[in-house]
Design a protein around this motif. Structure first.
Motif, mmCIF file in Angstrom:
data_model
loop_
_atom_site.group_PDB
_atom_site.id
_atom_site.type_symbol
_atom_site.label_atom_id
_atom_site.label_comp_id
_atom_site.label_asym_id
_atom_site.label_seq_id
_atom_site.Cartn_x
_atom_site.Cartn_y
_atom_site.Cartn_z
ATOM 1 N N ALA A 183 0.980 -1.370 0.284
ATOM 2 C CA ALA A 183 0.395 -0.294 0.311
ATOM 3 C C ALA A 183 0.660 1.222 0.331
ATOM 4 C CB ALA A 183 -0.462 0.014 1.679
ATOM 5 N N CYS A 184 0.297 1.846 -0.075
ATOM 6 C CA CYS A 184 0.697 3.585 -0.197
ATOM 7 C C CYS A 184 0.584 4.787 0.435
ATOM 8 C CB CYS A 184 1.385 3.678 -1.831
ATOM 9 S SG CYS A 184 2.625 3.143 -3.068
ATOM 10 N N LEU A 185 1.156 5.502 1.840
ATOM 11 C CA LEU A 185 -0.055 6.655 2.083
ATOM 12 C C LEU A 185 1.196 7.535 1.882
ATOM 13 C CD1 LEU A 185 -1.489 7.727 4.398
ATOM 14 C CD2 LEU A 185 0.667 6.880 5.937
ATOM 15 N N LEU A 186 1.072 8.925 1.452
ATOM 16 C CA LEU A 186 1.808 10.038 0.785
ATOM 17 C C LEU A 186 1.622 11.329 1.501
ATOM 18 C CD1 LEU A 186 0.455 9.423 -2.693
ATOM 19 C CD2 LEU A 186 2.937 8.516 -1.164
ATOM 20 N N GLY A 187 2.453 11.574 1.832
ATOM 21 C CA GLY A 187 2.352 12.968 2.562
ATOM 22 C C GLY A 187 2.445 14.272 1.837
ATOM 23 N N VAL A 188 1.122 15.418 1.667
ATOM 24 C CA VAL A 188 1.080 15.813 0.933
ATOM 25 C C VAL A 188 2.317 17.310 1.307
ATOM 26 C CG1 VAL A 188 -0.650 17.535 -0.714
ATOM 27 C CG2 VAL A 188 -1.298 16.008 0.758
ATOM 28 N N HIS A 189 2.730 17.406 0.197
ATOM 29 C CA HIS A 189 4.247 18.620 0.242
ATOM 30 C C HIS A 189 4.155 19.281 -0.436
ATOM 31 C CE1 HIS A 189 7.348 15.279 1.311
ATOM 32 N NE2 HIS A 189 6.717 15.120 2.495
ATOM 33 N N GLY A 190 3.126 19.176 -1.460
ATOM 34 C CA GLY A 190 2.980 20.492 -2.461
ATOM 35 C C GLY A 190 1.948 20.235 -3.544
ATOM 36 N N ASN A 191 1.012 21.789 -3.533
ATOM 37 C CA ASN A 191 0.260 21.569 -4.388
ATOM 38 C C ASN A 191 -0.034 22.406 -5.851
ATOM 39 O OD1 ASN A 191 -2.869 22.631 -5.540
ATOM 40 N ND2 ASN A 191 -3.748 21.389 -3.499
ATOM 41 N N ARG A 192 0.346 21.497 -6.582
ATOM 42 C CA ARG A 192 0.591 22.129 -8.036
ATOM 43 C C ARG A 192 -0.888 23.183 -8.593
ATOM 44 N NH1 ARG A 192 4.435 20.366 -11.037
ATOM 45 N NH2 ARG A 192 4.205 22.018 -12.079
ATOM 46 N N ALA A 193 -2.581 22.614 -7.949
ATOM 47 C CA ALA A 193 -3.551 23.518 -8.481
ATOM 48 C C ALA A 193 -3.070 24.844 -7.495
ATOM 49 C CB ALA A 193 -4.244 23.221 -7.541
ATOM 50 N N THR A 194 -2.368 24.950 -6.094
ATOM 51 C CA THR A 194 -2.687 25.585 -5.811
ATOM 52 C C THR A 194 -1.161 26.558 -5.476
ATOM 53 O OG1 THR A 194 -2.171 25.491 -3.739
ATOM 54 C CG2 THR A 194 -4.682 25.112 -4.348
ATOM 55 N N ASN A 195 -0.344 26.174 -6.056
ATOM 56 C CA ASN A 195 1.267 25.926 -5.848
ATOM 57 C C ASN A 195 1.743 26.307 -4.472
ATOM 58 O OD1 ASN A 195 3.646 26.460 -8.049
ATOM 59 N ND2 ASN A 195 3.582 28.809 -7.680
ATOM 60 N N ASP A 196 0.940 25.778 -3.829
ATOM 61 C CA ASP A 196 1.541 25.935 -1.994
ATOM 62 C C ASP A 196 3.113 25.292 -2.011
ATOM 63 O OD1 ASP A 196 1.827 26.578 0.258
ATOM 64 O OD2 ASP A 196 0.173 24.683 0.477
ATOM 65 N N TRP A 197 3.761 25.054 -1.823
ATOM 66 C CA TRP A 197 4.888 24.390 -0.611
ATOM 67 C C TRP A 197 4.934 24.005 0.629
ATOM 68 C CZ3 TRP A 197 6.939 20.362 -3.539
ATOM 69 C CH2 TRP A 197 7.888 19.758 -3.147
ATOM 70 N N LEU A 198 5.521 22.830 1.216
ATOM 71 C CA LEU A 198 4.891 22.821 2.787
ATOM 72 C C LEU A 198 6.626 23.152 3.128
ATOM 73 C CD1 LEU A 198 3.212 22.154 4.867
ATOM 74 C CD2 LEU A 198 3.922 19.639 4.714
ATOM 75 N N VAL A 199 7.096 23.848 3.361
ATOM 76 C CA VAL A 199 8.794 24.065 3.586
ATOM 77 C C VAL A 199 9.259 23.333 4.578
ATOM 78 C CG1 VAL A 199 10.283 25.781 4.272
ATOM 79 C CG2 VAL A 199 8.289 26.382 2.917
ATOM 80 N N ASP A 200 8.514 23.081 5.941
ATOM 81 C CA ASP A 200 8.780 21.903 6.808
ATOM 82 C C ASP A 200 8.396 21.069 7.203
ATOM 83 O OD1 ASP A 200 10.014 21.216 8.917
ATOM 84 O OD2 ASP A 200 9.614 22.687 10.575
ATOM 85 N N TYR A 201 8.392 19.612 6.510
ATOM 86 C CA TYR A 201 7.509 18.570 6.478
ATOM 87 C C TYR A 201 7.573 17.457 7.004
ATOM 88 C CZ TYR A 201 10.494 17.426 2.351
ATOM 89 O OH TYR A 201 11.935 17.234 2.075
ATOM 90 N N GLU A 202 8.928 17.998 8.513
ATOM 91 C CA GLU A 202 9.282 16.704 9.146
ATOM 92 C C GLU A 202 7.897 16.518 10.179
ATOM 93 O OE1 GLU A 202 11.568 16.687 13.408
ATOM 94 O OE2 GLU A 202 12.482 17.925 11.852
ATOM 95 N N SER A 203 7.462 17.092 10.540
ATOM 96 C CA SER A 203 6.021 16.377 10.775
ATOM 97 C C SER A 203 5.346 16.058 10.044
ATOM 98 C CB SER A 203 5.245 17.436 11.866
ATOM 99 O OG SER A 203 4.214 18.622 10.820
ATOM 100 N N THR A 204 5.094 15.757 8.696
ATOM 101 C CA THR A 204 4.783 15.304 7.881
ATOM 102 C C THR A 204 5.157 13.932 8.206
ATOM 103 O OG1 THR A 204 3.409 16.925 7.167
ATOM 104 C CG2 THR A 204 3.843 14.864 6.115
ATOM 105 N N GLN A 205 5.859 13.769 7.679
ATOM 106 C CA GLN A 205 6.738 13.001 8.076
ATOM 107 C C GLN A 205 6.752 11.644 8.739
ATOM 108 O OE1 GLN A 205 8.897 11.471 5.582
ATOM 109 N NE2 GLN A 205 7.533 13.527 4.200
ATOM 110 N N ARG A 206 6.736 12.341 10.370
ATOM 111 C CA ARG A 206 6.670 11.607 11.723
ATOM 112 C C ARG A 206 5.283 10.884 11.977
ATOM 113 N NH1 ARG A 206 10.879 11.689 15.611
ATOM 114 N NH2 ARG A 206 12.043 13.768 14.819
ATOM 115 N N ASN A 207 4.282 11.544 10.712
ATOM 116 C CA ASN A 207 2.907 11.005 11.251
ATOM 117 C C ASN A 207 2.684 10.327 10.709
ATOM 118 O OD1 ASN A 207 2.238 13.328 13.403
ATOM 119 N ND2 ASN A 207 1.643 14.513 11.645
ATOM 120 N N LEU A 208 3.265 9.788 9.676
ATOM 121 C CA LEU A 208 3.110 9.354 7.982
ATOM 122 C C LEU A 208 3.486 7.689 9.085
ATOM 123 C CD1 LEU A 208 5.123 10.460 5.160
ATOM 124 C CD2 LEU A 208 3.026 9.739 5.346
ATOM 125 N N LEU A 209 4.789 7.399 9.909
ATOM 126 C CA LEU A 209 4.755 6.539 10.427
ATOM 127 C C LEU A 209 3.820 6.584 11.845
ATOM 128 C CD1 LEU A 209 6.669 4.876 11.222
ATOM 129 C CD2 LEU A 209 8.698 5.372 12.803
#
Length: 265
Positions: free
Chosen positions: A224-250
């Motif tokens: 299976a695949c679980l993906l954290g959203v680091h960017g949004n190409r529709a809004t051009n938003d970019w997640l600069v600090d994604y450490e918490s997202t990586q920890r939440n993936l685990l």
């Protein structure tokens, strides 16, 4: 018969150890989480107990420990299809049974905000390795039990998640419509790949999920695949600090694996 002690060009294993992963027989748990970046393996190691690090070779870093008492290994795949195939094949040879990709993606629709998560139900691909293991242009599907457990786990942790299709491409730049200086006569210069992915129902784009699911199916791994959203190409938003997202993936994936084990007993 190939000797386990002496590597050959056909199977260059040495003393049972594969040529790429920095580990050998008995080192892995049956459940393996697969981030792309080897530096994330070190980051996530602090969330496990009884950690054994097997080091790093090229883009492959491997650790084994326990998460809330559950044996768990983490192995990085590097970027894209070729290195991901290497990781999966060698993990399978060393005893892995279930794998979950925990990586990043860019959302293709505005409602999926950075910092949220996508549980991949199926992946469409523009990848060479995926085509080798499946049929060209075919979809690949997550293990139903694992994907349901990921949704359940995200809800339990109060984290915003979505479920649906991801598009996987071998290309970070041209294949994801990023600016590249190309010669005028290059035929694909005006291609809009992200629009094509949206038309096929993709909610996001990454570089590994289709390969994870296609190769795992052929190897007999549940995946299976679980993906954290680091960017949004529709809004051009970019997640600069994604450490918490990586920890939440685990957190999400580790709990999901324990859910499935309880349902089997």
């Amino acid at each position: 018969m190939t000797s386990k002690l002496h590597p050959t060009a056909l199977m260059p294993f040495s003393n049972g150890k594969p040529p790429h992963l920095p580990c050998g027989p008995g080192d892995l748990a049956e459940d393996v989480l697969i981030p792309g970046d080897p530096d994330r393996v070190e980051l996530l190691a602090s969330m496990l107990d009884n950690v054994i690090s097997f080091g790093r070779k090229r883009e492959f870093a491997v650790i084994t420990g326990t998460y809330k008492g559950h044996p768990l290994s983490i192995c990085s795949s590097g970027i894209g299809g070729p290195s991901t195939e290497i990781a999966l094949v060698e993990l399978s040879m060393l005893g892995a049974k279930r794998v979950i990709r925990i990586g990043g993606m860019s959302a293709l629709v505005p409602q999926i905000q950075t910092g949220s998560f996508l549980v991949v139900q199926n992946a469409i691909g523009m990848t060479g390795v995926g085509d080798l293991y499946g049929e060209k242009g075919s979809q690949s599907f997550s293990d139903t039990e694992l994907s349901k457990a990921l949704i359940q786990s995200a809800n339990k942790h109060g984290m915003t998640s979505f479920a649906g299709t991801v598009a996987t491409t071998d290309s970070y730049y041209l294949g994801q419509d990023r600016p590249v200086s190309l010669k005028e006569n290059f035929s694909n210069a005006a291609s809009k790949y992200l629009d094509r992915f949206r038309e096929q129902g993709a909610l996001g784009v990454d570089m590994e999920s289709h390969v994870i699911l296609s190769v795992s199916k052929r190897l007999g791994l549940k995946a299976a695949c679980l993906l954290g959203v680091h960017g949004n190409r529709a809004t051009n938003d970019w997640l600069v600090d994604y450490e918490s997202t990586q920890r939440n993936l685990l957190c999400i994936a580790g709990s999901a694996l324990t859910f499935t084990l309880k349902s089997e007993t």
